[in-house]
Enzyme design. Sequence first.
Site, PDB file in Angstrom:
ATOM      1  N   HIS A   1      67.829  21.224  11.836  1.00  0.00           N
ATOM      2  CA  HIS A   1      66.393  21.415  12.076  1.00  0.00           C
ATOM      3  C   HIS A   1      66.066  21.212  13.554  1.00  0.00           C
ATOM      4  O   HIS A   1      65.286  21.978  14.142  1.00  0.00           O
ATOM      5  CB  HIS A   1      65.581  20.445  11.217  1.00  0.00           C
ATOM      6  CG  HIS A   1      65.485  20.824   9.777  1.00  0.00           C
ATOM      7  ND1 HIS A   1      65.223  22.104   9.353  1.00  0.00           N
ATOM      8  CD2 HIS A   1      65.617  20.070   8.641  1.00  0.00           C
ATOM      9  CE1 HIS A   1      65.182  22.145   8.031  1.00  0.00           C
ATOM     10  NE2 HIS A   1      65.434  20.923   7.571  1.00  0.00           N
TER      11      HIS A   1
ATOM     12  N   HIS B   1      65.142  25.974   6.334  1.00  0.00           N
ATOM     13  CA  HIS B   1      65.806  25.953   5.033  1.00  0.00           C
ATOM     14  C   HIS B   1      66.149  27.374   4.595  1.00  0.00           C
ATOM     15  O   HIS B   1      65.368  28.304   4.799  1.00  0.00           O
ATOM     16  CB  HIS B   1      64.908  25.295   3.983  1.00  0.00           C
ATOM     17  CG  HIS B   1      64.752  23.822   4.179  1.00  0.00           C
ATOM     18  ND1 HIS B   1      63.596  23.132   3.852  1.00  0.00           N
ATOM     19  CD2 HIS B   1      65.608  22.887   4.673  1.00  0.00           C
ATOM     20  CE1 HIS B   1      63.751  21.851   4.128  1.00  0.00           C
ATOM     21  NE2 HIS B   1      64.965  21.680   4.633  1.00  0.00           N
TER      22      HIS B   1
ATOM     23  N   HIS C   1      72.411  18.395   8.435  1.00  0.00           N
ATOM     24  CA  HIS C   1      71.245  19.178   8.022  1.00  0.00           C
ATOM     25  C   HIS C   1      70.056  18.921   8.949  1.00  0.00           C
ATOM     26  O   HIS C   1      69.425  19.867   9.447  1.00  0.00           O
ATOM     27  CB  HIS C   1      70.892  18.817   6.573  1.00  0.00           C
ATOM     28  CG  HIS C   1      69.697  19.523   6.032  1.00  0.00           C
ATOM     29  ND1 HIS C   1      69.786  20.599   5.174  1.00  0.00           N
ATOM     30  CD2 HIS C   1      68.365  19.316   6.218  1.00  0.00           C
ATOM     31  CE1 HIS C   1      68.580  21.020   4.856  1.00  0.00           C
ATOM     32  NE2 HIS C   1      67.689  20.244   5.481  1.00  0.00           N
ATOM     33  N   GLU C   2      69.752  17.647   9.200  1.00  0.00           N
ATOM     34  CA  GLU C   2      68.598  17.321  10.044  1.00  0.00           C
ATOM     35  C   GLU C   2      68.836  17.739  11.491  1.00  0.00           C
ATOM     36  O   GLU C   2      67.908  18.179  12.181  1.00  0.00           O
ATOM     37  CB  GLU C   2      68.291  15.823   9.951  1.00  0.00           C
ATOM     38  CG  GLU C   2      68.038  15.306   8.540  1.00  0.00           C
ATOM     39  CD  GLU C   2      66.950  16.079   7.799  1.00  0.00           C
ATOM     40  OE1 GLU C   2      66.058  16.646   8.456  1.00  0.00           O
ATOM     41  OE2 GLU C   2      66.997  16.116   6.556  1.00  0.00           O
TER      42      GLU C   2
END
Length: 826
Positions: A333, A339, A329-330
């Site tokens: 980014h 998101h 997930h990170e």
Amino acid sequence: MLGLWLLSVLWTPAVAPGPPLPHVKQYEVVWPRRLAASRSRRALPSHWGQYPESLSYALGTSGHVFTLHLRKNRDLLGSSYTETYSAANGSEVTEQLQEQDHCLYQGHVEGYEGSAASISTCAGLRGFFRVGSTVHLIEPLDADEEGQHAMYQAKHLQQKAGTCGVKDTNLNDLGPRALEIYRAQPRNWLIPRETRYVELYVVADSQEFQKLGSREAVRQRVLEVVNHVDKLYQELSFRVVLVGLEIWNKDKFYISRYANVTLENFLSWREQNLQGQHPHDNVQLITGVDFIGSTVGLAKVSALCSRHSGAVNQDHSKNSIGVASTMAHELGHNLGMSHDEDIPGCYCPEPREGGGCIMTESIGSKFPRIFSRCSKIDLESFVTKPQTGCLTNVPDVNRFVGGPVCGNLFVEHGEQCDCGTPQDCQNPCCNATTCQLVKGAECASGTCCHECKVKPAGEVCRLSKDKCDLEEFCDGRKPTCPEDAFQQNGTPCPGGYCFDGSCPTLAQQCRDLWGPGARVAADSCYTFSIPPGCNGRMYSGRINRCGALYCEGGQKPLERSFCTFSSNHGVCHALGTGSNIDTFELVLQGTKCEEGKVCMDGSCQDLRVYRSENCSAKCNNHGVCNHKRECHCHKGWAPPNCVQRLADVSDEQAASTSLPVSVVVVLVILVAAMVIVAGIVIYRKAPRQIQRRSVAPKPISGLSNPLFYTRDSSLPAKNRPPDPSETVSTNQPPRPIVKPKRPPPAPPGAVSSSPLPVPVYAPKIPNQFRPDPPTKPLPELKPKQVKPTFAPPTPPVKPGTGGTVPGATQGAGEPKVALKVPIQKR
């Protein structure tokens, strides 16, 4: 099928008979069975360790038998992989491990399309496999790979409900988010992308070390995490390769329970201690510290390939898949993804109850496994930026730990293509078993490869993104698109001058940092400088647009410090680089500061600093200079100086490539003609050669008379007189021989004593030189004793008059009969 049925009959696993697991609500106990399998085609030799290239296991649960087919992830560790740790005496040790074996595997479940598996086999089986929308987790209850294992679904895992600390207001580089799902897709969206690579460096802090208890346990945990992250990103044509690992038993910077503070400290440590020391693209911290609130991770957005490329992750789950989901997930980014909840209308095909998508803001009891369409669009938009060039650097595939392996999606030494395992391969141009092109194929992948053929020269393979970018064309020889090129520095662009593929302006930088309503502050703001801590301001008396960046308007960013003061013409905002205000965001290199001038090293300098004047003059008006000061030719023109058209170059190349073929054809024809001529000559000479071997040779002296030789003569065959039993030709006129002084022996009684008349040739026989008579008297000739079954020798003929020629071949016991020689005209 029968085998699977038998396994299901034999295995009746009990539900939760083992010891209670504090992190699992319920589980089943299973006994994996390792299935016999043939050695992989390119499996490594036994010295590589106890973990084979491929494995298969059968897992029997209540009602199902799952057969897992696994292949070792040989690309998990890069060729420059190092491990850094603290020795017992406190000194730091860095090891570059050679021939490092590991037990991390990826694969699929037999009979389930779209399934996936990520398994560690070091001490039993640990990991996950996905069937449909259900994620199954497995972990050992003892250290035996075929011993007791706990198997459960992800929904039964007890863990902290985690959220990501990234807020929508921090998505600075992405601009406004409203209705972004309806924005136009990048122009090159439909152009196939080649695989990109993230070279990852991981740091495990002292809390993680204490939590797991040993360096080996931390190492194994990190490898499991990265193996899972790599599996998730393969869907996006990305590979994640671990190039470095640091394990701390004493932290090297302050790790706070506030995720934002830890992130800023971590990135500062990276810039001061790691950047330039060990090549990598992205750095991730795994910490055992429990962050404040529900936050389990935080990252910089759109920061990959920059000094802010990194994130922090809390190891919040007993199962390694938990922190792996957070890291994926990170990392998203860092790759420009936001998101899913921040984009109105964003659709995730996986319901939230099933885990949702990877870029959902919160992590529930089920781990996400796919990316939403919104994330894919964000990623595609990010990778088109020129500053993401580090993602196209292909790791040295010939130096991967473990060597080349067919089926790992890397084209390595000895391979023409690699489309994955035979079960996963969907490329009709590549043989997944051999990693070779199928018959008739020229290529299997690449933006310049279409239907297994290399595209012709001149076709666009990468569109230009803006005024500072250049489009690329296929060269007609390679299936890959040439290196991404952009305009030379100093080329005019809207509001500024091109620099390293972008068009930096003060206005755009303010919008990136303060939001869409921000604008450049008044010139009077740029006459001041701010000391650290925003303690007052200092007036310089002159405008400096190459120092701190001053803006006004927009939104105040959360979790970022800023300094505000007033000038004669408005308010001046300066944004801090972190949670403190010791340093401020500076105007970017290459930003236009005055007409014909740009910011370089903190000062406003003339464009001549780029040293690019008159560079395009060498391109003959058919191209421009790129960032390498090389001619980038317009469509239809050929490098290096854009003088020739591509069509002419293609014709010349075709002629040059066809020349060797024509030469070979001519040589083949000449050789064939020579062989034919030689065959004809041999064919015509063959009867004469037979005749020469069959008749007496022309004598050169009296000693050559055949009567002077016995049958055991050692003369060569071509000079030896004919054997009485040999066939003698009747087609040639008799050759003159020396007249013996003694009469020939009397013929047998069966033959007439009067010789047959010998015909005389009508034409005059050409003059022949008679050999000189012998100077010594010849020895007395004794007749040979011949057995009755053999014919006597034929009497000689006087020279110059023609004579009889021996008859045809005589059988055993048949007398020779002199035949008339046919008259031949000369």
